[in-house]
Design a protein around this motif. Structure first.
Motif, PDB file in Angstrom:
ATOM      1  N   TRP A  86       1.812   2.977  -4.820  1.00 33.51           N
ATOM      2  CA  TRP A  86       0.550   2.781  -4.087  1.00 33.51           C
ATOM      3  C   TRP A  86       0.377   1.339  -3.624  1.00 33.51           C
ATOM      4  O   TRP A  86      -0.213   1.091  -2.568  1.00 33.51           O
ATOM      5  N   ARG A  87       0.908   0.385  -4.395  1.00 33.51           N
ATOM      6  CA  ARG A  87       0.766  -1.024  -3.993  1.00 33.51           C
ATOM      7  C   ARG A  87       1.547  -1.317  -2.708  1.00 33.51           C
ATOM      8  O   ARG A  87       1.071  -1.991  -1.804  1.00 33.51           O
ATOM      9  N   GLU A  88       2.768  -0.794  -2.650  1.00 33.91           N
ATOM     10  CA  GLU A  88       3.588  -1.003  -1.453  1.00 33.91           C
ATOM     11  C   GLU A  88       2.956  -0.339  -0.230  1.00 33.91           C
ATOM     12  O   GLU A  88       2.891  -0.928   0.848  1.00 33.91           O
ATOM     13  N   ALA A  89       2.475   0.874  -0.427  1.00 27.68           N
ATOM     14  CA  ALA A  89       1.846   1.590   0.696  1.00 27.68           C
ATOM     15  C   ALA A  89       0.576   0.874   1.143  1.00 27.68           C
ATOM     16  O   ALA A  89       0.304   0.762   2.345  1.00 27.68           O
ATOM     17  N   ALA A  90      -0.211   0.378   0.184  1.00 20.74           N
ATOM     18  CA  ALA A  90      -1.465  -0.310   0.520  1.00 20.74           C
ATOM     19  C   ALA A  90      -1.163  -1.558   1.349  1.00 20.74           C
ATOM     20  O   ALA A  90      -1.797  -1.797   2.385  1.00 20.74           O
ATOM     21  N   ASP A  91      -0.205  -2.334   0.918  1.00 18.90           N
ATOM     22  CA  ASP A  91       0.131  -3.561   1.644  1.00 18.90           C
ATOM     23  C   ASP A  91       0.687  -3.240   3.032  1.00 18.90           C
ATOM     24  O   ASP A  91       0.327  -3.861   4.029  1.00 18.90           O
ATOM     25  N   ARG A  92       1.527  -2.221   3.127  1.00 15.38           N
ATOM     26  CA  ARG A  92       2.119  -1.860   4.424  1.00 15.38           C
ATOM     27  C   ARG A  92       1.063  -1.344   5.404  1.00 15.38           C
ATOM     28  O   ARG A  92       0.984  -1.800   6.557  1.00 15.38           O
ATOM     29  N   GLU A  93       0.224  -0.415   4.959  1.00 15.39           N
ATOM     30  CA  GLU A  93      -0.790   0.141   5.850  1.00 15.39           C
ATOM     31  C   GLU A  93      -1.778  -0.934   6.313  1.00 15.39           C
ATOM     32  O   GLU A  93      -2.257  -0.909   7.440  1.00 15.39           O
ATOM     33  N   LEU A  94      -2.077  -1.858   5.401  1.00  9.77           N
ATOM     34  CA  LEU A  94      -2.998  -2.935   5.745  1.00  9.77           C
ATOM     35  C   LEU A  94      -2.403  -3.821   6.853  1.00  9.77           C
ATOM     36  O   LEU A  94      -3.104  -4.236   7.784  1.00  9.77           O
ATOM     37  N   ARG A  95      -1.110  -4.086   6.764  1.00 11.32           N
ATOM     38  CA  ARG A  95      -0.446  -4.878   7.815  1.00 11.32           C
ATOM     39  C   ARG A  95      -0.423  -4.100   9.133  1.00 11.32           C
ATOM     40  O   ARG A  95      -0.679  -4.654  10.197  1.00 11.32           O
ATOM     41  N   GLU A  96      -0.088  -2.819   9.047  1.00  6.74           N
ATOM     42  CA  GLU A  96       0.033  -2.007  10.255  1.00  6.74           C
ATOM     43  C   GLU A  96      -1.306  -1.827  10.972  1.00  6.74           C
ATOM     44  O   GLU A  96      -1.382  -1.900  12.194  1.00  6.74           O
ATOM     45  N   GLU A  97      -2.356  -1.567  10.202  1.00 10.56           N
ATOM     46  CA  GLU A  97      -3.620  -1.166  10.821  1.00 10.56           C
ATOM     47  C   GLU A  97      -4.618  -2.309  10.987  1.00 10.56           C
ATOM     48  O   GLU A  97      -5.460  -2.260  11.884  1.00 10.56           O
ATOM     49  N   ALA A  98      -4.554  -3.311  10.101  1.00  7.06           N
ATOM     50  CA  ALA A  98      -5.573  -4.363  10.167  1.00  7.06           C
ATOM     51  C   ALA A  98      -4.989  -5.750  10.427  1.00  7.06           C
ATOM     52  O   ALA A  98      -5.736  -6.688  10.729  1.00  7.06           O
ATOM     53  N   GLY A  99      -3.664  -5.910  10.307  1.00  4.90           N
ATOM     54  CA  GLY A  99      -3.054  -7.213  10.578  1.00  4.90           C
ATOM     55  C   GLY A  99      -3.172  -8.208   9.427  1.00  4.90           C
ATOM     56  O   GLY A  99      -3.182  -9.419   9.639  1.00  4.90           O
ATOM     57  N   TYR A 100      -3.259  -7.686   8.208  1.00  2.06           N
ATOM     58  CA  TYR A 100      -3.307  -8.550   7.026  1.00  2.06           C
ATOM     59  C   TYR A 100      -2.353  -8.053   5.945  1.00  2.06           C
ATOM     60  O   TYR A 100      -2.176  -6.848   5.771  1.00  2.06           O
TER      61      TYR A 100
END
Lengths: 189, 189
Positions: A86-100
Motif C-alpha cells: 500500500w505504501r508503494e501504491a500510495a506514493d505512485r498514485e500521488l505522483r501520477e495524480e497530484a504531482g507530489y
C-alpha cells in the motif's frame, strides 16, 4: 449477537470486461433463506491519499466521474499494481495524480463502500512531508490539482461537487488527527 | 476548469435481476477518447439516517453485508418506495430497521459512493426527537440495535466492524452539528 449466515451457493450470473455480478444463496442462523446479488469483489486492494502540504492544507484533485457524468473534487486514489504494497501504491498514485511524492505515509482506515452488495475496500492514507514529483499516469486529460484548508472543511463539504463519501470520511479523519496533534503540542508547551 | 466530456455512446453490456453494466464511449475536451464501464444508476434515490436519542447518543444497527460476508455496524438506510419523498422514506426505514420514528428530520448531505463507475447517491439525514415505533421490514432476521456515544466516535471508527465510508462520513457530520449547537448555546448563555 447472530451467528454468521451460511453461504449455500455463489455463482456468476453476468459479467463484462471489468465487472462481474454474483448471485448468492444464503441461509441465516434463524433458518431464513435469501437469494442476494452482489458485485464480484476485485482481487486487488485500493488506496486513497489525504495529501497534506502543511497541517492545514490538503491537496485535492478535480476529476471527471463517468458514473455521475460530472466533474467532482476528490482525493488521489487507485488500485495496487501487481506486487505493490500500500505504501508503494500510495506514493505512485500521488505522483501520477497530484504531482507530489510523500516521505511520510500513515494508514488512517480501511473503508468499504456498500457492504450489502460490494466487497470493495479502500485504504485511506495520510500523506505528509510532500515534495514535487511526477509520474505519467493513465488519465485521459491532465487532472486539475487544487488545495483547501482543513480549517474550512465545512465549506468544502457543502459544495455540490464534493459528494464522495469515502473522501469526506477521510478528510474528517485527517482533520481530527491534525487537531489532536495541535492540542497535544499545546499541552506540552 | 475543463469542459465536460462528450458521451458518444452508452450501451448495456451485461445485466442481472438487479444490476446492469454499461459501456460508455467518451470524448474528453482535449480530444482523448476512452471506453469506460459503469454500473447502471438505479432510478430511485436512497436515504441513510443518523438517529440521535440525545445530543450524544446515536442509534446503530448491526447487519450482515453479503458483499463483505461479515456483520458490520451501520446506520439504518434504504431506497425510497414509489411516490415517497425522502422524509417519508427516512421515517419508514428508521421504524423498520431501528424501531424508532422521528419527529425531526434534517438533510445533512447528498453523497456518492464511487463516481468513477457508479451514479448511486444516498442522502444522509439527521433524525431527532425519536420515539419508539416499529414497522415490519423485509429483513431475513431481526436487526440488532445498539447505541454509541458521539463523544467516543474515535473508538467506534477504530473498530474493524465499522468500515462503511458513508456511515463514517455521516457520523462525523452529525458530531460536528451537535458540537456547533453546544458551542452556540454556551455563547448565548
Amino acid at each position: 449477537m447472530q451467528h454468521k449466515p451460511e453461504i449455500l451457493e455463489t455463482r456468476l450470473v453476468a459479467r463484462s470486461r471489468l465487472f462481474g455480478i454474483e448471485e448468492m444463496k444464503i441461509r441465516f442462523s434463524n433458518g431464513a433463506e435469501r437469494t442476494y446479488e452482489r458485485l464480484r469483489t476485485p482481487p486487488i486492494a485500493a488506496v486513497m491519499m489525504v495529501p497534506l502540504l502543511d497541517d492545514d492544507t490538503v491537496v485535492l484533485i478535480r476529476e471527471y466521474g463517468a458514473g455521475l457524468e460530472e466533474y467532482q473534487l476528490t482525493l488521489p486514489k487507485g488500485a495496487l499494481d501487481d506486487g505493490e504494497d500500500w505504501r508503494e501504491a500510495a506514493d505512485r498514485e500521488l505522483r501520477e495524480e497530484a504531482g507530489y511524492g510523500a516521505r511520510r505515509l500513515t494508514m488512517l482506515k480501511r473503508m468499504t463502500l456498500s457492504p450489502g452488495y460490494m466487497g470493495h475496500q479502500i485504504r485511506a492514507v495520510l500523506a505528509e512531508d510532500l515534495f514535487p514529483a511526477t509520474l505519467p499516469g493513465d488519465e485521459p486529460e491532465p487532472l486539475e490539482v487544487l488545495t483547501w484548508k482543513l480549517s474550512d472543511l465545512d465549506a468544502l463539504i457543502e459544495r455540490e461537487d464534493m459528494t464522495e463519501a469515502r473522501v469526506i470520511a477521510a478528510l474528517y479523519m485527517a482533520r481530527d488527527i491534525v487537531r489532536r496533534r495541535a492540542n497535544s503540542k499545546e499541552t506540552m508547551e
